[in-house]
Enzyme design. Sequence first.
Site, PDB file in Angstrom:
ATOM      1  N   CYS A   1       0.827  -1.158   0.071  1.00  0.00           N
ATOM      2  CA  CYS A   1      -0.002   0.090   0.051  1.00  0.00           C
ATOM      3  C   CYS A   1       0.913   1.382  -0.067  1.00  0.00           C
ATOM      4  CB  CYS A   1      -0.922  -0.111   1.314  1.00  0.00           C
ATOM      5  SG  CYS A   1      -0.145  -0.450   2.765  1.00  0.00           S
TER       6      CYS A   1
ATOM      7  N   HIS B   1      -1.431   1.061   7.382  1.00  0.00           N
ATOM      8  CA  HIS B   1      -2.134   1.032   5.827  1.00  0.00           C
ATOM      9  C   HIS B   1      -1.625   2.504   5.346  1.00  0.00           C
ATOM     10  CE1 HIS B   1      -4.239   0.071   2.518  1.00  0.00           C
ATOM     11  NE2 HIS B   1      -5.284   1.092   2.902  1.00  0.00           N
TER      12      HIS B   1
END
Length: 392
Positions: free
Chosen positions: A91, A311
């Site tokens: 990510c 994330h």
Amino acid sequence: RSWTPARPRAGPAAMLDDEPRTFFGPSRDAAVAAEGGAPPAPRIGEPLSTDEAERLMGIVGTPQLPDAWKQGIFFAGYQPYGLQQVHGGPCGVLAVVQAFLLQVLLTKSGGAAEAVLEVDESARQEALMDALSEILFRNCGDGKKAIVFVPSSATATPLNASQLRCLQPATFTSYEQLRHHLGQRPYRDLYFNPSGCGLALLLYSLIWTRGVEGIRDRDCDDPKTAVMIGGHGYCTQELVNLMVFGRAYSNVFNGSKRLGSNQDGWYVMQGAPRRAPVGFLSLFEAFKSIEVGSRYKGPASPVWIVCAESHYSVLFAVDPTVDPADDTRPLDLYYFDQLARQNEKIRLTVTPKHLPAHLSTGFEESESMIDRCIRTKWAEAMVDWNGTEPIL
């Protein structure tokens, strides 16, 4: 355009080298302009030696990249401007590319929100080429070069040191040359095929363009622990900074800080060297674990990479009157998570200094991680998700 096989290495090492060596890219000897005035093809180097492959994988930081890195860089059908992440792990790299892509769209939008939010296929592909060229050539290559890896086999999946020996470095010496060839074969097929390994190839290319020694010996705080991929396959702050600034610095505060004394010696920690082209916000600052400086919080474009624990995603504004350095005026931000299969646009209205009455700091664990990241820049802000369920 000529197509030539890679030359085998001379000496005994060649006898032990059982990797495929049929190169399907442009000739290593193509140094003249292509027909029609197009930029010349890049110069192709020899495939990586065993030592080079091990050094590259050493700075990557894991013996083998997780299978999540086996994907290309591509758009999906969720938001027109949005790249797609298939599985958890890469990510960070995708969020940085997404941020630079949005920066390009905003620059070219002429202040029209729909030019970003409803971008067409042609414009978004052009913006993707611009974003990658900016990151590779102008950032990691200091505006002098970019090295893009091409496997010697179209079916190669280079995820560990042994497999990296099939990689051949293509050296580009101008932004225009790189920008042009990224949209041509073989680069287009290698990097943008959804089921390919474009994301892993981009990671290796970023590192090789900056140089393993440059990252380890000049950029990172601790050469002994310098890696691009940390635990669970997530990218480190060094990798984010490498993509944004072209330097794998370990921190996000402004400038550098020194610890120590004249007697005992100094330990220098390096952060954001200048105002960032795109911004960075982190939940770890809400935890008081790190300090994000004004150079990252107030970038040149109103686009922010958001690190919410493990994330990465992005926030951005489409209003041309928004000053990215300002933290006092209300504004609308759009949130995009490339992993979330986000069918609806998520618009957040941020009003600084209007903290809801039921909160004391705005950093309570009951609050959305995104809200807490936002409040590290826009202090005590009220964050209205405008009908969308807040992402906790």
